[in-house]
Design a protein around this motif. Structure first.
Motif, PDB file in Angstrom:
ATOM      1  N   LEU A   1       0.824  -1.208   0.000  1.00  0.00           N
ATOM      2  CA  LEU A   1       0.000   0.000   0.000  1.00  0.00           C
ATOM      3  C   LEU A   1       0.860   1.262   0.000  1.00  0.00           C
ATOM      4  N   GLY A   2       2.100   1.119   0.399  1.00  0.00           N
ATOM      5  CA  GLY A   2       3.033   2.233   0.378  1.00  0.00           C
ATOM      6  C   GLY A   2       3.776   2.304  -0.932  1.00  0.00           C
ATOM      7  N   GLU A   3       4.967   2.921  -0.898  1.00  0.00           N
ATOM      8  CA  GLU A   3       5.729   3.127  -2.128  1.00  0.00           C
ATOM      9  C   GLU A   3       7.042   2.365  -2.171  1.00  0.00           C
ATOM     10  N   ASP A   4       7.386   1.647  -1.092  1.00  0.00           N
ATOM     11  CA  ASP A   4       8.731   1.064  -1.022  1.00  0.00           C
ATOM     12  C   ASP A   4       8.806  -0.387  -1.462  1.00  0.00           C
ATOM     13  N   VAL A   5       7.787  -1.191  -1.183  1.00  0.00           N
ATOM     14  CA  VAL A   5       7.738  -2.574  -1.667  1.00  0.00           C
ATOM     15  C   VAL A   5       6.976  -2.561  -2.981  1.00  0.00           C
TER      16      VAL A   5
ATOM     17  N   ALA B   1      14.313   4.811  -6.123  1.00  0.00           N
ATOM     18  CA  ALA B   1      14.767   6.083  -5.552  1.00  0.00           C
ATOM     19  C   ALA B   1      15.233   5.909  -4.114  1.00  0.00           C
ATOM     20  N   LEU B   2      14.614   4.989  -3.392  1.00  0.00           N
ATOM     21  CA  LEU B   2      15.049   4.698  -2.027  1.00  0.00           C
ATOM     22  C   LEU B   2      16.358   3.923  -2.049  1.00  0.00           C
ATOM     23  N   TYR B   3      16.425   2.881  -2.869  1.00  0.00           N
ATOM     24  CA  TYR B   3      17.625   2.049  -2.907  1.00  0.00           C
ATOM     25  C   TYR B   3      18.863   2.849  -3.294  1.00  0.00           C
ATOM     26  N   ASP B   4      18.709   3.738  -4.243  1.00  0.00           N
ATOM     27  CA  ASP B   4      19.872   4.477  -4.752  1.00  0.00           C
ATOM     28  C   ASP B   4      20.486   5.415  -3.715  1.00  0.00           C
ATOM     29  N   GLN B   5      19.828   5.590  -2.596  1.00  0.00           N
ATOM     30  CA  GLN B   5      20.382   6.403  -1.506  1.00  0.00           C
ATOM     31  C   GLN B   5      21.181   5.573  -0.497  1.00  0.00           C
ATOM     32  N   ILE B   6      21.122   4.244  -0.601  1.00  0.00           N
ATOM     33  CA  ILE B   6      21.805   3.393   0.371  1.00  0.00           C
ATOM     34  C   ILE B   6      23.290   3.330   0.022  1.00  0.00           C
ATOM     35  N   PRO B   7      24.188   3.635   0.955  1.00  0.00           N
ATOM     36  CA  PRO B   7      25.623   3.554   0.653  1.00  0.00           C
ATOM     37  C   PRO B   7      26.039   2.132   0.311  1.00  0.00           C
ATOM     38  N   ALA B   8      26.982   1.998  -0.582  1.00  0.00           N
ATOM     39  CA  ALA B   8      27.481   0.676  -0.988  1.00  0.00           C
ATOM     40  C   ALA B   8      28.147  -0.047   0.167  1.00  0.00           C
ATOM     41  N   THR B   9      28.628   0.706   1.161  1.00  0.00           N
ATOM     42  CA  THR B   9      29.286   0.101   2.317  1.00  0.00           C
ATOM     43  C   THR B   9      28.297  -0.452   3.338  1.00  0.00           C
ATOM     44  N   ASP B  10      27.025  -0.194   3.144  1.00  0.00           N
ATOM     45  CA  ASP B  10      25.963  -0.633   4.049  1.00  0.00           C
ATOM     46  C   ASP B  10      25.513  -2.035   3.639  1.00  0.00           C
ATOM     47  N   VAL B  11      25.536  -2.981   4.566  1.00  0.00           N
ATOM     48  CA  VAL B  11      25.137  -4.351   4.240  1.00  0.00           C
ATOM     49  C   VAL B  11      23.711  -4.402   3.715  1.00  0.00           C
TER      50      VAL B  11
ATOM     51  N   ALA C   1      21.288  15.023  20.173  1.00  0.00           N
ATOM     52  CA  ALA C   1      22.481  14.240  20.505  1.00  0.00           C
ATOM     53  C   ALA C   1      22.097  12.819  20.899  1.00  0.00           C
ATOM     54  N   ASP C   2      21.058  12.682  21.729  1.00  0.00           N
ATOM     55  CA  ASP C   2      20.606  11.344  22.139  1.00  0.00           C
ATOM     56  C   ASP C   2      20.094  10.561  20.941  1.00  0.00           C
ATOM     57  N   ALA C   3      19.330  11.228  20.078  1.00  0.00           N
ATOM     58  CA  ALA C   3      18.785  10.563  18.892  1.00  0.00           C
ATOM     59  C   ALA C   3      19.905  10.088  17.980  1.00  0.00           C
ATOM     60  N   ALA C   4      20.917  10.939  17.770  1.00  0.00           N
ATOM     61  CA  ALA C   4      22.036  10.577  16.891  1.00  0.00           C
ATOM     62  C   ALA C   4      22.831   9.407  17.454  1.00  0.00           C
ATOM     63  N   THR C   5      22.967   9.350  18.772  1.00  0.00           N
ATOM     64  CA  THR C   5      23.703   8.248  19.394  1.00  0.00           C
ATOM     65  C   THR C   5      22.979   6.927  19.204  1.00  0.00           C
ATOM     66  N   VAL C   6      21.679   6.924  19.431  1.00  0.00           N
ATOM     67  CA  VAL C   6      20.898   5.692  19.253  1.00  0.00           C
ATOM     68  C   VAL C   6      20.928   5.257  17.790  1.00  0.00           C
ATOM     69  N   LEU C   7      20.776   6.208  16.878  1.00  0.00           N
ATOM     70  CA  LEU C   7      20.823   5.878  15.456  1.00  0.00           C
ATOM     71  C   LEU C   7      22.186   5.306  15.091  1.00  0.00           C
ATOM     72  N   PHE C   8      23.244   5.894  15.596  1.00  0.00           N
ATOM     73  CA  PHE C   8      24.596   5.398  15.322  1.00  0.00           C
ATOM     74  C   PHE C   8      24.778   3.977  15.855  1.00  0.00           C
TER      75      PHE C   8
ATOM     76  N   ILE D   1      16.601   9.526  10.124  1.00  0.00           N
ATOM     77  CA  ILE D   1      16.077   8.388  10.888  1.00  0.00           C
ATOM     78  C   ILE D   1      14.997   7.667  10.085  1.00  0.00           C
ATOM     79  N   LEU D   2      14.100   8.428   9.483  1.00  0.00           N
ATOM     80  CA  LEU D   2      13.008   7.821   8.728  1.00  0.00           C
ATOM     81  C   LEU D   2      13.515   7.109   7.479  1.00  0.00           C
ATOM     82  N   PHE D   3      14.564   7.635   6.853  1.00  0.00           N
ATOM     83  CA  PHE D   3      15.183   6.931   5.728  1.00  0.00           C
ATOM     84  C   PHE D   3      15.674   5.562   6.182  1.00  0.00           C
ATOM     85  N   ASN D   4      16.360   5.512   7.302  1.00  0.00           N
ATOM     86  CA  ASN D   4      16.852   4.232   7.811  1.00  0.00           C
ATOM     87  C   ASN D   4      15.709   3.313   8.223  1.00  0.00           C
ATOM     88  N   ARG D   5      14.629   3.871   8.712  1.00  0.00           N
ATOM     89  CA  ARG D   5      13.463   3.057   9.056  1.00  0.00           C
ATOM     90  C   ARG D   5      12.883   2.399   7.801  1.00  0.00           C
TER      91      ARG D   5
END
Length: 494
Positions: free
Chosen positions: A78-82, A315-325, A393-400, A424-428
């Protein structure tokens, strides 16, 4: 060999009660009476097993509508990613086109209503009867806590689909939600408000948290960690950022992010250290062509997988770094050397490799476990909630802490405000692809459906590209059979 659940007959029926057959089979029906099932805690535990099993069987005699796992796929298409790659196979096309949930007689519209009310009906029997069961208080608490968790989980899914979005700025949310059935009954009830439904969900989860512990025999069963994970999900939807962050942090504390190697194992093993809750697929209960991996995996030998594999929004996939599993979970330009498909299967751009059954392709067994909740989701909830609280700062630490396990080259974000939330939402979106979140995420954030800009989304497949936030189409229609049988209920706007 894993053998754990009740028979299919028990799972579909469970407990006997009168049932008007005009209804959409929402009430528990069938094989044994409630008194016998809840006479002892041993019997009650077996009945609870049957409820878990009822989450994954076929509903409405439809191969493609196999309980909650089917809803996971539906929520995402129903969304745009799958992305369904082509029209060669029609399963879930009506859903991706936003036609099924806006037709009150379609299987795709009836499925969630029947599924979650069936779970609620059987949970109500457990909640009502378990206090008198012979056994220890600890055993009674376990059964009641799990039943409350199942009921809360079911109402949370129902109200997100059939009600309007929860808006914390307009409390109380007086818009119509779904009927609150809290005792074993077949009486037709009116729709409670969205506020009332969420209040009951939170009440059930809070009570379950007092009854359950982290201890359990199997990850297929709800424990205290899962309850806290559900509390985090609910708080996120209600824009209660402080509770969302708190519950998410508590829920994940006993689980560790999977390694880079584990991330490539196929998302089909509940033994993964990151999985908090899921379907543990036992050896004698394969649903074959009516199973999650028959529609979402890369290597099951089904027509759906062979001719119309799932892909990720380009468009979503092309933003994922190649170094990201996570970039390895899809293949932009697939060849025989870099992608797994069943024999005779087509290879299309951005084809999924995320979900994969054990063994070589083609797989003739759907013996894959299914993730209902992972620790990664809790990291992302906590990060989003902290960011929305202004705690960059707390949000960035958890995301990291999460993303650095996926991408060793990832550098802790220095973004703030909207830019940090967007990261964060991109990573979600990437992390939870195919696990059943995108439609409800768009709805909770009051965002539009926007399928524009991707090279691999075909108009012949999706038909619909744009839906504005707040449009009536964001609500599933109450099924016609329920409207006909329940004179107290009213339909959503057409």
């Amino acid at each position: 060999m894993k053998k754990r659940y009740l028979t299919l007959v028990m799972a579909l029926g469970l407990l006997a009660t009168s049932c008007d057959k005009q209804y959409l089979e929402l009430s528990p029906t069938g094989s044994i009476d409630a008194g016998a099932a809840y006479s002892t805690t041993k019997n009650a535990a077996a009945a609870i097993n049957g409820i878990y099993r009822a989450m994954v069987v076929r509903y409405l005699s439809s191969q493609g509508h196999f309980g909650h796992p089917a809803m996971m796929i539906i929520i995402d298409v129903l969304g745009e990613d799958v992305v369904i790659s082509n029209t060669s196979n029609t399963w879930h096309l009506a859903e991706t086109r936003w036609q099924a949930h806006r037709s009150e007689t379609s299987v795709g519209d009836e499925l969630p209503y029947q599924l979650y009310y069936r779970l609620i009906g059987n949970a109500n029997l457990a909640i009502t009867n378990i206090d008198n069961a012979a056994g220890t208080q600890t055993e009674r608490n376990q059964v009641k806590g799990e039943a409350l968790g199942i009921r809360a989980f079911s109402y949370f899914n129902l109200v997100q689909l059939f009600g309007k979005r929860y808006d914390a700025a307009t409390k109380p949310n007086a818009q119509l939600g779904v009927p609150l059935v809290l005792t074993p009954t077949t009486e037709g009830l009116p729709r409670a408000t969205v506020e009332e439904v969420y209040a009951q969900i939170n009440k059930d989860l809070a009570e379950a948290a007092t009854l359950l512990t982290a201890s359990r025999s199997y990850k297929s069963h709800i424990n205290l960690d899962v309850i806290k994970g559900l509390q985090a999900r609910v708080a996120l939807v209600q824009q209660n950022w402080a509770d969302a962050a708190k519950f998410a942090a508590e829920a994940r504390k006993s689980y560790s992010p999977m390694s880079v190697a584990q991330y490539q194992d196929g998302f089909s093993d509940i033994g993964n250290p990151e999985w908090m809750w899921g379907f543990d697929h036992v050896e004698d209960q394969s649903e074959t062509f009516g199973a999650f991996h028959s529609y979402i995996s890369s290597n099951y030998n089904s027509t759906n997988i062979r001719v119309s594999p799932k892909t990720i929004n380009s468009a979503l996939y092309d933003q994922i770094p190649a170094t990201d599993v996570r970039s390895k979970m899809w293949v932009k330009t697939p060849t025989a050397a870099n992608s797994i498909v069943p024999t005779g299967g087509v290879r299309v751009p951005y084809i999924t490799q995320k979900f994969r059954l054990p063994g070589a392709a083609p797989s003739t067994s759907t013996m894959g476990d299914i993730p209902y909740m992972r620790a990664a989701e809790m990291y992302l909830i906590e990060a989003e909630a902290q960011a929305r609280l202004g705690n960059a700062a707390d949000a960035a630490t958890v995301l990291f802490d999460l993303v650095s396990k996926r991408d060793p080259s990832y550098v802790k974000s220095t973004k703030t405000g909207t830019q940090l939330i967007d990261e964060i939402l991109f990573n979600r979106r990437v992390e939870l692809w195919g696990e059943g979140f995108r439609f409800t995420d768009l709805k909770r954030m009051n965002l539009p459906l926007n399928r524009n800009g991707a090279t691999n989304i075909q108009s012949a497949v999706v038909v619909l590209f744009d839906v504005k936030p707040g449009d009536n189409q964001w609500e599933f229609l109450i099924p016609r059979r329920e409207i006909n049988a329940n004179k107290a209920i009213v339909q959503n706007p057409l």
